[in-house]
Design a protein around this motif. Structure first.
Motif, PDB file in Angstrom:
ATOM      1  N   LYS A   1       0.836  -1.200   0.000  1.00 62.00           N
ATOM      2  CA  LYS A   1       0.000   0.000   0.000  1.00 62.00           C
ATOM      3  C   LYS A   1       0.871   1.251   0.000  1.00 62.00           C
ATOM      4  CE  LYS A   1      -3.549   2.321   2.763  1.00 62.00           C
ATOM      5  NZ  LYS A   1      -4.300   2.300   4.041  1.00 62.00           N
ATOM      6  N   GLN A   2       0.469   2.241  -0.813  1.00 62.11           N
ATOM      7  CA  GLN A   2       1.221   3.496  -0.861  1.00 62.11           C
ATOM      8  C   GLN A   2       1.119   4.215   0.473  1.00 62.11           C
ATOM      9  OE1 GLN A   2       0.130   6.118  -4.041  1.00 62.11           O
ATOM     10  NE2 GLN A   2       1.701   7.627  -3.544  1.00 62.11           N
ATOM     11  N   LYS A   3       2.227   4.731   0.936  1.00 62.03           N
ATOM     12  CA  LYS A   3       2.269   5.380   2.247  1.00 62.03           C
ATOM     13  C   LYS A   3       1.678   6.782   2.171  1.00 62.03           C
ATOM     14  CE  LYS A   3       6.237   2.597   3.653  1.00 62.03           C
ATOM     15  NZ  LYS A   3       5.480   1.679   4.480  1.00 62.03           N
ATOM     16  N   GLU A   4       1.217   7.251   3.327  1.00 64.75           N
ATOM     17  CA  GLU A   4       0.505   8.532   3.386  1.00 64.75           C
ATOM     18  C   GLU A   4       1.417   9.719   3.091  1.00 64.75           C
ATOM     19  OE1 GLU A   4      -2.369  10.964   6.538  1.00 64.75           O
ATOM     20  OE2 GLU A   4      -1.607   8.968   7.055  1.00 64.75           O
TER      21      GLU A   4
ATOM     22  N   GLY B   1       7.601  19.128  -4.326  1.00 68.08           N
ATOM     23  CA  GLY B   1       6.356  18.402  -4.516  1.00 68.08           C
ATOM     24  C   GLY B   1       6.177  17.193  -3.628  1.00 68.08           C
ATOM     25  N   LYS B   2       7.031  17.055  -2.614  1.00 64.39           N
ATOM     26  CA  LYS B   2       6.918  15.927  -1.701  1.00 64.39           C
ATOM     27  C   LYS B   2       5.989  16.262  -0.531  1.00 64.39           C
ATOM     28  CE  LYS B   2       9.911  13.826  -4.247  1.00 64.39           C
ATOM     29  NZ  LYS B   2       9.451  12.757  -5.171  1.00 64.39           N
ATOM     30  N   LYS B   3       5.261  15.254  -0.059  1.00 61.57           N
ATOM     31  CA  LYS B   3       4.361  15.443   1.076  1.00 61.57           C
ATOM     32  C   LYS B   3       5.112  15.071   2.357  1.00 61.57           C
ATOM     33  CE  LYS B   3      -0.236  14.337   2.860  1.00 61.57           C
ATOM     34  NZ  LYS B   3      -1.435  13.483   2.730  1.00 61.57           N
ATOM     35  N   CYS B   4       5.208  16.038   3.259  1.00 64.74           N
ATOM     36  CA  CYS B   4       6.010  15.860   4.466  1.00 64.74           C
ATOM     37  C   CYS B   4       5.150  15.961   5.727  1.00 64.74           C
ATOM     38  CB  CYS B   4       7.106  16.932   4.538  1.00 64.74           C
ATOM     39  SG  CYS B   4       8.306  16.851   3.203  1.00 64.74           S
ATOM     40  N   LEU B   5       5.551  15.193   6.717  1.00 60.06           N
ATOM     41  CA  LEU B   5       4.996  15.308   8.066  1.00 60.06           C
ATOM     42  C   LEU B   5       6.165  15.519   9.014  1.00 60.06           C
ATOM     43  CD1 LEU B   5       2.826  15.050  10.303  1.00 60.06           C
ATOM     44  CD2 LEU B   5       3.236  12.572  10.248  1.00 60.06           C
ATOM     45  N   VAL B   6       6.090  16.582   9.808  1.00 60.43           N
ATOM     46  CA  VAL B   6       7.117  16.880  10.799  1.00 60.43           C
ATOM     47  C   VAL B   6       6.549  16.586  12.181  1.00 60.43           C
ATOM     48  CG1 VAL B   6       8.617  18.662  11.773  1.00 60.43           C
ATOM     49  CG2 VAL B   6       8.084  18.682   9.318  1.00 60.43           C
ATOM     50  N   ILE B   7       7.279  15.804  12.978  1.00 62.14           N
ATOM     51  CA  ILE B   7       6.851  15.559  14.352  1.00 62.14           C
ATOM     52  C   ILE B   7       7.957  16.012  15.306  1.00 62.14           C
ATOM     53  CG2 ILE B   7       5.360  13.629  13.697  1.00 62.14           C
ATOM     54  CD1 ILE B   7       7.454  11.710  14.862  1.00 62.14           C
ATOM     55  N   ASP B   8       7.551  16.428  16.494  1.00 62.81           N
ATOM     56  CA  ASP B   8       8.518  16.899  17.484  1.00 62.81           C
ATOM     57  C   ASP B   8       8.001  16.560  18.878  1.00 62.81           C
ATOM     58  OD1 ASP B   8      10.164  18.700  19.237  1.00 62.81           O
ATOM     59  OD2 ASP B   8      10.905  19.371  17.285  1.00 62.81           O
ATOM     60  N   LYS B   9       8.892  16.065  19.734  1.00 63.79           N
ATOM     61  CA  LYS B   9       8.477  15.665  21.082  1.00 63.79           C
ATOM     62  C   LYS B   9       8.199  16.874  21.978  1.00 63.79           C
ATOM     63  CE  LYS B   9      13.179  15.168  22.890  1.00 63.79           C
ATOM     64  NZ  LYS B   9      14.163  14.245  23.504  1.00 63.79           N
ATOM     65  N   ARG B  10       8.734  18.034  21.631  1.00 61.94           N
ATOM     66  CA  ARG B  10       8.484  19.235  22.427  1.00 61.94           C
ATOM     67  C   ARG B  10       7.112  19.819  22.078  1.00 61.94           C
ATOM     68  NH1 ARG B  10      14.383  22.293  21.832  1.00 61.94           N
ATOM     69  NH2 ARG B  10      15.529  21.001  23.299  1.00 61.94           N
ATOM     70  N   ASN B  11       6.694  20.805  22.861  1.00 60.05           N
ATOM     71  CA  ASN B  11       5.387  21.427  22.618  1.00 60.05           C
ATOM     72  C   ASN B  11       5.481  22.655  21.722  1.00 60.05           C
ATOM     73  OD1 ASN B  11       6.523  23.319  24.284  1.00 60.05           O
ATOM     74  ND2 ASN B  11       5.002  23.165  25.927  1.00 60.05           N
ATOM     75  N   HIS B  12       6.608  22.797  21.047  1.00 63.15           N
ATOM     76  CA  HIS B  12       6.798  23.910  20.111  1.00 63.15           C
ATOM     77  C   HIS B  12       7.730  23.447  19.003  1.00 63.15           C
ATOM     78  CE1 HIS B  12      10.919  24.440  21.501  1.00 63.15           C
ATOM     79  NE2 HIS B  12      10.467  24.388  22.745  1.00 63.15           N
ATOM     80  N   ALA B  13       7.656  24.129  17.879  1.00 68.50           N
ATOM     81  CA  ALA B  13       8.575  23.875  16.768  1.00 68.50           C
ATOM     82  C   ALA B  13       9.835  24.716  16.952  1.00 68.50           C
ATOM     83  CB  ALA B  13       7.903  24.197  15.440  1.00 68.50           C
TER      84      ALA B  13
ATOM     85  N   TRP C   1       4.741   5.403  13.341  1.00 72.45           N
ATOM     86  CA  TRP C   1       5.250   6.552  12.607  1.00 72.45           C
ATOM     87  C   TRP C   1       6.108   6.110  11.419  1.00 72.45           C
ATOM     88  CZ3 TRP C   1       2.510  10.524  13.533  1.00 72.45           C
ATOM     89  CH2 TRP C   1       2.003  10.769  14.811  1.00 72.45           C
ATOM     90  N   SER C   2       6.909   5.076  11.613  1.00 69.51           N
ATOM     91  CA  SER C   2       7.780   4.613  10.529  1.00 69.51           C
ATOM     92  C   SER C   2       6.985   4.106   9.336  1.00 69.51           C
ATOM     93  CB  SER C   2       8.702   3.501  11.035  1.00 69.51           C
ATOM     94  OG  SER C   2       9.561   3.980  12.043  1.00 69.51           O
ATOM     95  N   SER C   3       5.798   3.563   9.625  1.00 72.23           N
ATOM     96  CA  SER C   3       4.992   2.973   8.547  1.00 72.23           C
ATOM     97  C   SER C   3       4.249   4.012   7.712  1.00 72.23           C
ATOM     98  CB  SER C   3       3.971   1.992   9.144  1.00 72.23           C
ATOM     99  OG  SER C   3       2.992   2.695   9.894  1.00 72.23           O
ATOM    100  N   MET C   4       4.289   5.284   8.160  1.00 73.85           N
ATOM    101  CA  MET C   4       3.480   6.306   7.505  1.00 73.85           C
ATOM    102  C   MET C   4       4.161   6.971   6.318  1.00 73.85           C
ATOM    103  SD  MET C   4       1.740   8.058  10.882  1.00 73.85           S
ATOM    104  CE  MET C   4       0.773   9.244   9.966  1.00 73.85           C
ATOM    105  N   ALA C   5       5.491   6.787   6.184  1.00 77.71           N
ATOM    106  CA  ALA C   5       6.205   7.526   5.140  1.00 77.71           C
ATOM    107  C   ALA C   5       7.198   6.631   4.403  1.00 77.71           C
ATOM    108  CB  ALA C   5       6.934   8.719   5.755  1.00 77.71           C
ATOM    109  N   GLU C   6       7.476   7.017   3.174  1.00 81.99           N
ATOM    110  CA  GLU C   6       8.456   6.286   2.365  1.00 81.99           C
ATOM    111  C   GLU C   6       9.874   6.475   2.907  1.00 81.99           C
ATOM    112  OE1 GLU C   6       7.908   4.278  -0.060  1.00 81.99           O
ATOM    113  OE2 GLU C   6       5.783   4.659  -0.456  1.00 81.99           O
ATOM    114  N   HIS C   7      10.142   7.675   3.391  1.00 82.18           N
ATOM    115  CA  HIS C   7      11.480   7.990   3.903  1.00 82.18           C
ATOM    116  C   HIS C   7      11.362   8.650   5.273  1.00 82.18           C
ATOM    117  CE1 HIS C   7      13.460   7.251  -0.003  1.00 82.18           C
ATOM    118  NE2 HIS C   7      12.373   7.790  -0.522  1.00 82.18           N
ATOM    119  N   ILE C   8      12.407   8.513   6.077  1.00 82.70           N
ATOM    120  CA  ILE C   8      12.476   9.136   7.398  1.00 82.70           C
ATOM    121  C   ILE C   8      13.697  10.048   7.443  1.00 82.70           C
ATOM    122  CG2 ILE C   8      12.897   8.708   9.862  1.00 82.70           C
ATOM    123  CD1 ILE C   8      11.398   6.052   9.509  1.00 82.70           C
ATOM    124  N   VAL C   9      13.496  11.245   7.969  1.00 84.08           N
ATOM    125  CA  VAL C   9      14.610  12.147   8.258  1.00 84.08           C
ATOM    126  C   VAL C   9      14.704  12.241   9.777  1.00 84.08           C
ATOM    127  CG1 VAL C   9      15.538  14.486   8.011  1.00 84.08           C
ATOM    128  CG2 VAL C   9      14.253  13.441   6.119  1.00 84.08           C
TER     129      VAL C   9
END
Length: 374
Positions: free
Chosen positions: A3-6, A29-41, A224-232
């Motif tokens: 299945k194609q990842k989100e 043109g890539k779809k990105c999701l940024v996550i952070d453990k803190r309560n601010h970026a 989280w790993s399963s949601m994207a094609e690549h991880i940064v």
């Protein structure tokens, strides 16, 4: 068929490396999701507005670079002011200019000419013989006894939490000595602070990119790993590999912020406290970064601490033991096909802000060039 990842890219950490990578990937043109453990970026460049002042929550961040491309890049998101870093040192109530320059030498010895200052330093350096094996010997061989004892010894011992005699000499590779009356700490052609604070830079980089805060990748790693094609990944490299070879060591910092009901508390943005007996290394009066005229002021004291899990890791301890340990983790990184590692923690290397941005842009160029070729 799988299945194609989100998302195309999951970026773990919203500091400068993560934010720049997300911005550039989104432009492509890539779809990105940024996550952070803190309560601010924003990672460690995050600023909190207190009494109308942009307070650097994780220590003074002064942007400086000789790279016009990097300077133009950050200024394309937010205009930077003309702030020039000119810290002072307080040693038992005596005030000295930094970096070591003719003002410092006059304050130390009353000398007025470069020749007099050079003679004074040379006489003290000449008293040291043999190869430096620790920080104390290294500093004495570079600048002599007076500068070392008043302006280096206590500060360095607080910063690293151990005696200068027990610190490896490579910590001090060089000590800039200027025989001019110039208090500009950095030699870089470009330096300043974003007008309105670093949040403006981060917000512009992450504009129209999905960001989830208070989100720890390691709490539900598989999800989280399963949601994207690549991880940064920009976090602690040893944690990414479940501490397979052991834990890398860092130094941490603790900050105490205080509001003063006065216009100007210390007269300078940064004051270093160089005696060992005062537990903090420096105090930062944030309004001076942006030439503020608020009625009140905010001052932050910076306390170095030993790092342990649960604390923020700030500085890698790049001694022989840790560098050897990191080399084992780096070998694992090089085998990864869908994970990109970047930033201070993931590469176990101290970076200034301009270096982090340059590293992120280089990573983008290399990664997407290879992807196109494939």
């Amino acid at each position: 068929m799988e299945k194609q990842k989100e998302y195309d890219y999951l970026i773990i950490g919203s500091g400068l490396f993560g934010a720049v990578f997300a911005h550039e990937a989104t432009k492509l043109g890539k779809k990105c999701l940024v996550i952070d453990k803190r309560n601010h970026a924003g990672g460690n460049v995050y600023c909190k507005n207190i009494e109308g002042i942009n307070v650097h929550q994780y220590g003074a961040h002064i942007f400086h670079t000789n790279d016009k491309h990097i300077w133009d890049y950050v200024n394309s998101f937010v205009e930077f002011n003309r702030y020039t870093n000119s810290p002072i040192a307080n040693y038992k109530g005596e005030i000295f200019n930094l970096p070591f320059n003719m003002n410092t030498f006059y304050q130390l010895w009353g000398v007025r000419t470069p020749a007099e200052a050079k003679a004074k330093i040379s006489a003290q350096i000449n008293a040291v013989s043999g190869l430096a094996t620790n920080v104390e010997e290294q500093a004495l061989s570079l600048v002599g006894k007076d500068i070392y004892e008043k302006l280096i010894k206590g500060y360095t011992e607080k910063q690293w939490g151990r005696s200068a005699k027990d610190l490896p000499a490579f910590i001090i590779k060089r000590l800039p000595v200027r025989y001019t009356y110039d208090n500009n700490y950095f030699n870089d052609k470009y330096q300043g602070i974003p007008i309105g604070g670093y949040n403006k830079l981060i917000d512009a980089l992450l504009h129209n990119i999905e960001v989830k805060l208070d989100t720890d990748f390691f709490v539900d790693r598989d999800k989280w790993s399963s949601m994207a094609e690549h991880i940064v990944f920009t976090g602690n490299i040893d944690q990414f590999y479940d501490f397979r070879y052991g834990k890398l060591e860092y130094r941490s910092l603790r900050f105490e912020h205080q509001v003063y009901d006065e216009y100007n508390h210390q007269g300078n943005a940064v004051v270093n406290y160089t005696e060992r007996e005062i537990p903090y290394t420096r105090s930062i009066e944030h309004k001076h970064f942006e030439f503020g005229n608020q009625d009140k002021t905010v001052v932050t004291k910076e306390f170095p601490e030993e790092w342990k899990p649960g604390k923020e890791a700030y500085y890698p301890i790049n001694d022989q033991h840790n560098d050897q340990l990191f080399s084992q983790y780096k070998a694992l990184c090089e085998k990864e096909e869908r994970v990109i590692f970047g930033g201070r923690l993931a590469t176990y290397k101290y970076y200034d802000m301009h270096q982090i941005i340059a590293s992120a842009l280089t990573t983008v160029r290399k990664h997407f060039k290879e992807a196109v070729q494939v």
